[in-house]
Design a protein around this motif. Structure first.
Motif, PDB file in Angstrom:
ATOM      1  N   ARG A 121       0.853  -1.170  -0.044  1.00 35.24           N
ATOM      2  CA  ARG A 121      -0.064  -0.082   0.133  1.00 35.24           C
ATOM      3  C   ARG A 121       0.921   1.313  -0.124  1.00 35.24           C
ATOM      4  N   VAL A 122       1.807   1.364  -0.843  1.00 29.10           N
ATOM      5  CA  VAL A 122       2.647   2.410  -1.031  1.00 29.10           C
ATOM      6  C   VAL A 122       2.018   3.649  -2.202  1.00 29.10           C
ATOM      7  N   GLY A 123       1.882   4.568  -1.886  1.00 34.44           N
ATOM      8  CA  GLY A 123       1.564   5.629  -2.808  1.00 34.44           C
ATOM      9  C   GLY A 123       2.642   5.891  -3.933  1.00 34.44           C
ATOM     10  N   ARG A 124       2.046   5.973  -5.027  1.00 30.22           N
ATOM     11  CA  ARG A 124       2.882   6.044  -6.153  1.00 30.22           C
ATOM     12  C   ARG A 124       4.170   7.132  -6.242  1.00 30.22           C
ATOM     13  N   ASN A 125       4.019   8.390  -5.243  1.00 30.76           N
ATOM     14  CA  ASN A 125       5.018   9.127  -5.094  1.00 30.76           C
ATOM     15  C   ASN A 125       6.223   8.624  -4.227  1.00 30.76           C
ATOM     16  N   PHE A 126       6.005   7.399  -3.387  1.00 29.49           N
ATOM     17  CA  PHE A 126       6.850   6.940  -2.578  1.00 29.49           C
ATOM     18  C   PHE A 126       7.404   5.384  -3.049  1.00 29.49           C
ATOM     19  N   ALA A 127       7.164   4.933  -3.995  1.00 28.30           N
ATOM     20  CA  ALA A 127       7.209   3.925  -4.632  1.00 28.30           C
ATOM     21  C   ALA A 127       8.635   3.758  -4.941  1.00 28.30           C
ATOM     22  N   GLU A 128       9.485   2.887  -4.401  1.00 27.78           N
ATOM     23  CA  GLU A 128      10.962   2.349  -4.480  1.00 27.78           C
ATOM     24  C   GLU A 128      11.614   3.477  -3.928  1.00 27.78           C
ATOM     25  N   LYS A 129      11.165   4.301  -2.993  1.00 25.49           N
ATOM     26  CA  LYS A 129      12.035   5.217  -2.430  1.00 25.49           C
ATOM     27  C   LYS A 129      11.821   5.234  -0.961  1.00 25.49           C
ATOM     28  N   PRO A 130      12.533   5.820  -0.075  1.00 24.89           N
ATOM     29  CA  PRO A 130      12.265   5.877   1.275  1.00 24.89           C
ATOM     30  C   PRO A 130      11.595   7.063   1.752  1.00 24.89           C
ATOM     31  N   ILE A 131      10.658   7.107   2.532  1.00 22.86           N
ATOM     32  CA  ILE A 131       9.982   8.213   3.177  1.00 22.86           C
ATOM     33  C   ILE A 131      10.929   9.438   3.414  1.00 22.86           C
ATOM     34  N   LEU A 132      11.844   8.895   4.446  1.00 29.12           N
ATOM     35  CA  LEU A 132      12.969  10.034   4.577  1.00 29.12           C
ATOM     36  C   LEU A 132      14.060   9.756   4.324  1.00 29.12           C
ATOM     37  N   SER A 133      15.222  10.915   4.134  1.00 30.25           N
ATOM     38  CA  SER A 133      16.458  10.678   3.934  1.00 30.25           C
ATOM     39  C   SER A 133      17.375  10.158   4.882  1.00 30.25           C
ATOM     40  N   ALA A 134      18.521   9.798   4.807  1.00 29.06           N
ATOM     41  CA  ALA A 134      19.528   9.367   5.930  1.00 29.06           C
ATOM     42  C   ALA A 134      19.558  10.707   7.012  1.00 29.06           C
ATOM     43  N   THR A 135      19.594  11.685   6.403  1.00 31.41           N
ATOM     44  CA  THR A 135      19.763  12.953   7.141  1.00 31.41           C
ATOM     45  C   THR A 135      18.796  13.097   7.955  1.00 31.41           C
ATOM     46  N   GLU A 136      17.747  13.095   7.301  1.00 30.21           N
ATOM     47  CA  GLU A 136      16.395  13.286   8.153  1.00 30.21           C
ATOM     48  C   GLU A 136      16.327  12.172   9.396  1.00 30.21           C
ATOM     49  N   ILE A 137      16.286  11.256   9.150  1.00 28.62           N
ATOM     50  CA  ILE A 137      16.374  10.087  10.067  1.00 28.62           C
ATOM     51  C   ILE A 137      17.378  10.546  10.997  1.00 28.62           C
ATOM     52  N   GLU A 138      18.606  10.796  10.989  1.00 35.47           N
ATOM     53  CA  GLU A 138      19.530  11.418  11.724  1.00 35.47           C
ATOM     54  C   GLU A 138      18.990  12.461  12.696  1.00 35.47           C
ATOM     55  N   ASP A 139      18.497  13.655  12.035  1.00 37.98           N
ATOM     56  CA  ASP A 139      18.017  14.442  12.722  1.00 37.98           C
ATOM     57  C   ASP A 139      16.842  14.405  13.719  1.00 37.98           C
ATOM     58  N   ILE A 140      16.023  13.528  13.174  1.00 30.27           N
ATOM     59  CA  ILE A 140      14.960  13.027  14.263  1.00 30.27           C
ATOM     60  C   ILE A 140      15.353  12.367  15.223  1.00 30.27           C
ATOM     61  N   VAL A 141      16.300  11.406  15.078  1.00 30.98           N
ATOM     62  CA  VAL A 141      16.945  10.584  16.201  1.00 30.98           C
ATOM     63  C   VAL A 141      17.881  11.548  17.121  1.00 30.98           C
ATOM     64  N   ALA A 142      18.258  12.737  16.619  1.00 31.14           N
ATOM     65  CA  ALA A 142      18.864  13.474  17.499  1.00 31.14           C
ATOM     66  C   ALA A 142      18.023  14.362  18.159  1.00 31.14           C
ATOM     67  N   PHE A 143      17.008  14.665  17.723  1.00 37.07           N
ATOM     68  CA  PHE A 143      15.742  15.417  18.378  1.00 37.07           C
ATOM     69  C   PHE A 143      15.216  14.618  19.565  1.00 37.07           C
ATOM     70  N   LEU A 144      14.889  13.291  19.179  1.00 36.33           N
ATOM     71  CA  LEU A 144      14.004  12.415  20.084  1.00 36.33           C
ATOM     72  C   LEU A 144      14.866  11.828  21.206  1.00 36.33           C
ATOM     73  N   ALA A 145      16.272  12.061  21.119  1.00 38.36           N
ATOM     74  CA  ALA A 145      17.276  11.681  22.149  1.00 38.36           C
ATOM     75  C   ALA A 145      17.202  12.726  23.213  1.00 38.36           C
ATOM     76  N   THR A 146      16.805  14.114  22.791  1.00 43.41           N
ATOM     77  CA  THR A 146      16.955  15.229  23.570  1.00 43.41           C
ATOM     78  C   THR A 146      15.703  15.280  24.656  1.00 43.41           C
ATOM     79  N   LEU A 147      14.667  14.301  24.399  1.00 45.52           N
ATOM     80  CA  LEU A 147      13.356  14.284  25.241  1.00 45.52           C
ATOM     81  C   LEU A 147      13.418  13.522  26.212  1.00 45.52           C
ATOM     82  N   ARG A 148      13.834  14.137  27.383  1.00 40.01           N
ATOM     83  CA  ARG A 148      14.213  13.634  28.620  1.00 40.01           C
ATOM     84  C   ARG A 148      12.772  13.958  29.672  1.00 40.01           C
ATOM     85  N   ASP A 149      12.701  13.105  30.654  1.00 46.11           N
ATOM     86  CA  ASP A 149      11.847  13.460  31.802  1.00 46.11           C
ATOM     87  C   ASP A 149      12.033  14.363  32.557  1.00 46.11           C
TER      88      ASP A 149
END
Length: 149
Positions: A121-149
């Protein structure tokens, strides 16, 4: 003499970069245990850009997750609250969850953001390519790692 040394260094750097990419253009990564220990880009992400991405409706994070984002209206309640994500998961675990959440739960509704094969069930615009780039993944990981209680 110095010019040829520089040329060789540039060629070597290019070969190393190509060796770290797969034939489909995605960065190579190794799953160890319950995570991907090494950055997909070889560098840490930018937490500020990661926050912007996580709150953007185009990444869909905020559609399912809620968190400490008072400015974000209509936060989701289908997935875990992201408050304290940096306490609950390591950067390695966060990276694998973003790359391929189905590794943790085959029935998950969370998209595999950095995968391009075996998807349904992949939309035509996303067929055969990732939703996020490697850089975007790393940016989100960096952000989520800052979320501390």
């Amino acid at each position: 003499m110095a010019r040829s040394t520089i040329t060789i260094a540039v060629l070597f750097a290019s070969v190393v970069h190509v060796a770290n990419a797969r034939a489909d253009g995605l960065a190579r990564y190794e799953i160890t245990g319950d995570g991907i220990a090494t950055s997909l880009t070889g560098a840490p992400g930018d937490a500020v850009r990661g926050r912007t991405l996580a709150l953007a409706r185009t990444t869909t994070c905020i559609l399912c997750h809620s968190g400490p984002f008072p400015e974000a209206r209509f936060q989701g309640d289908l997935a875990p609250d992201l408050t304290g994500a940096g306490n609950r998961w390591t950067a390695s675990q966060l990276r694998l969850r973003l790359v391929d959440a189905s590794r943790f739960n085959p029935d998950t509704i969370m998209p595999s953001y950095y995968r391009n094969e075996g998807l349904v069930r992949v939309g035509r615009n996303f067929a055969e390519k990732p939703i996020l780039s490697a850089t975007e993944i790393e940016d989100i990981v960096a952000f989520l790692a800052t979320l501390r209680d």
